[in-house]
Write a protein that holds these residues in place. Sequence first.
Motif, short mmCIF file in Angstrom:
data_model
loop_
_atom_site.label_atom_id
_atom_site.label_comp_id
_atom_site.label_asym_id
_atom_site.label_seq_id
_atom_site.Cartn_x
_atom_site.Cartn_y
_atom_site.Cartn_z
N LEU A 232 0.83 -1.21 0.00
CA LEU A 232 0.00 0.00 0.00
C LEU A 232 0.87 1.25 0.00
O LEU A 232 1.77 1.40 0.83
N LYS A 233 0.56 2.15 -0.95
CA LYS A 233 1.32 3.40 -1.07
C LYS A 233 0.36 4.58 -1.13
O LYS A 233 -0.72 4.49 -1.72
N LYS A 234 0.76 5.67 -0.50
CA LYS A 234 0.01 6.92 -0.59
C LYS A 234 1.02 8.05 -0.75
O LYS A 234 1.83 8.30 0.15
N HIS A 235 0.99 8.69 -1.91
CA HIS A 235 1.92 9.78 -2.21
C HIS A 235 1.16 11.10 -2.32
O HIS A 235 0.03 11.14 -2.81
N TYR A 236 1.79 12.15 -1.85
CA TYR A 236 1.24 13.50 -1.98
C TYR A 236 2.20 14.36 -2.80
O TYR A 236 3.36 14.02 -2.97
N ARG A 237 1.67 15.50 -3.21
CA ARG A 237 2.48 16.51 -3.92
C ARG A 237 3.27 15.89 -5.07
O ARG A 237 4.50 15.92 -5.10
N ALA B 284 3.57 9.27 2.19
CA ALA B 284 2.93 9.07 3.49
C ALA B 284 2.86 7.59 3.83
O ALA B 284 3.01 7.20 5.00
N LEU B 285 2.63 6.76 2.82
CA LEU B 285 2.72 5.29 2.97
C LEU B 285 3.63 4.80 1.85
O LEU B 285 3.46 5.17 0.70
N ASP B 286 4.58 3.95 2.24
CA ASP B 286 5.63 3.59 1.28
C ASP B 286 5.79 2.07 1.19
O ASP B 286 6.83 1.52 1.52
N THR C 125 -2.82 7.77 8.29
CA THR C 125 -3.04 7.61 6.85
C THR C 125 -3.34 6.15 6.53
O THR C 125 -4.24 5.84 5.75
N PHE C 126 -2.59 5.24 7.16
CA PHE C 126 -2.83 3.82 6.95
C PHE C 126 -4.23 3.44 7.43
O PHE C 126 -4.99 2.78 6.71
N LEU C 127 -4.57 3.86 8.64
CA LEU C 127 -5.88 3.50 9.19
C LEU C 127 -7.01 4.02 8.31
O LEU C 127 -7.96 3.30 8.00
N ARG C 128 -6.89 5.28 7.89
CA ARG C 128 -7.95 5.89 7.08
C ARG C 128 -7.98 5.28 5.67
O ARG C 128 -9.02 5.33 5.00
N LEU D 215 -7.63 7.83 -0.18
CA LEU D 215 -7.55 6.97 -1.35
C LEU D 215 -6.09 6.64 -1.64
O LEU D 215 -5.30 7.55 -1.92
N PRO D 216 -5.68 5.39 -1.52
CA PRO D 216 -4.28 5.04 -1.75
C PRO D 216 -3.86 5.35 -3.19
O PRO D 216 -4.67 5.32 -4.11
N THR D 217 -2.56 5.63 -3.35
CA THR D 217 -2.00 5.83 -4.69
C THR D 217 -1.94 4.50 -5.43
O THR D 217 -2.22 4.42 -6.62
N SER D 218 -1.56 3.46 -4.70
CA SER D 218 -1.53 2.12 -5.31
C SER D 218 -1.53 1.08 -4.19
O SER D 218 -1.36 1.40 -3.02
N GLY D 219 -1.72 -0.17 -4.59
CA GLY D 219 -1.73 -1.27 -3.63
C GLY D 219 -3.12 -1.88 -3.51
O GLY D 219 -4.09 -1.40 -4.10
N GLU D 220 -3.19 -2.96 -2.76
CA GLU D 220 -4.45 -3.69 -2.58
C GLU D 220 -4.86 -3.66 -1.11
O GLU D 220 -4.02 -3.76 -0.22
#
Length: 247
Positions: free
Chosen positions: A12-17, A23-25, A49-52, A59-64
């Motif tokens: 699970l990944k979450k990228h900003y900017r 935020a999640l890598d 961020t992970f919990l939400r 909304l994650p950038t990618s992952g399942e």
Amino acid sequence: MSDNILIKVNDLKKHYREGTIHALDGVDMEISRGEVIVIIGPSGSGKSTFLRSLNLLELPTSGEIIFDGEDINAPHVNINKHRQKMGMVFQHFNLFPNMTVLRNMTLGPQKLLHKSKEDAEKKARELLERVGLSDRADAYPSQLSGGQKQRIAIVRALCMEPDVMLFDEPTSALDPEMVGEVLDVMKELAHEGMTMVVVTHEMGFAREVGSRVVFMDGGKIIEEGTPADIFDHPKSDRLKNFLAKVL
């Protein structure tokens, strides 16, 4: 996937900017039914961020995120249907100020689970009794203390009969003397076998109630294990430094 695994998170990944902030890598996690996962770590480590992300408030950038056998991060998934099975408790209660406690608790079950008013109220009153607030059914949120509001927020989520409860720092906005009354409700839930994922700064709760403690930093899981593994035998310098500051 084993029948006992309720949630499986893959890379699970979450990228900003535009990808400059991770935020999640690449977070991987399996959560079994009845487990109490407690996530600890410094501010900005990706815990909330992970919990939400688990119920797609982020909304994650990618992952399942495979919940009950379905990847809820896939397009065209009815996320509202899945969210009904995920109770969420926030720092700031999120009660409707213009509704009584009882109406706050029965609105969701009536509208989303199509329960009758009588059934929804019966369940709500049973839960209020359980957390020692049966006398507050007709009160409005403004008439409650912070600890009472958070206990109401927890039982409001339970009215939806969720499969898992997500707690995002549920005691961080409370006065210190009110923290215990909220943690007691959470401990009781854990003992009854509710699957829980808890982001918290309450290390005593993590040690006492967690079946697994996860330490995050920089959007990654640095270490995870039993409470004894994490608190008594930390392996990484990063975790040792964190514990030295918070314990």
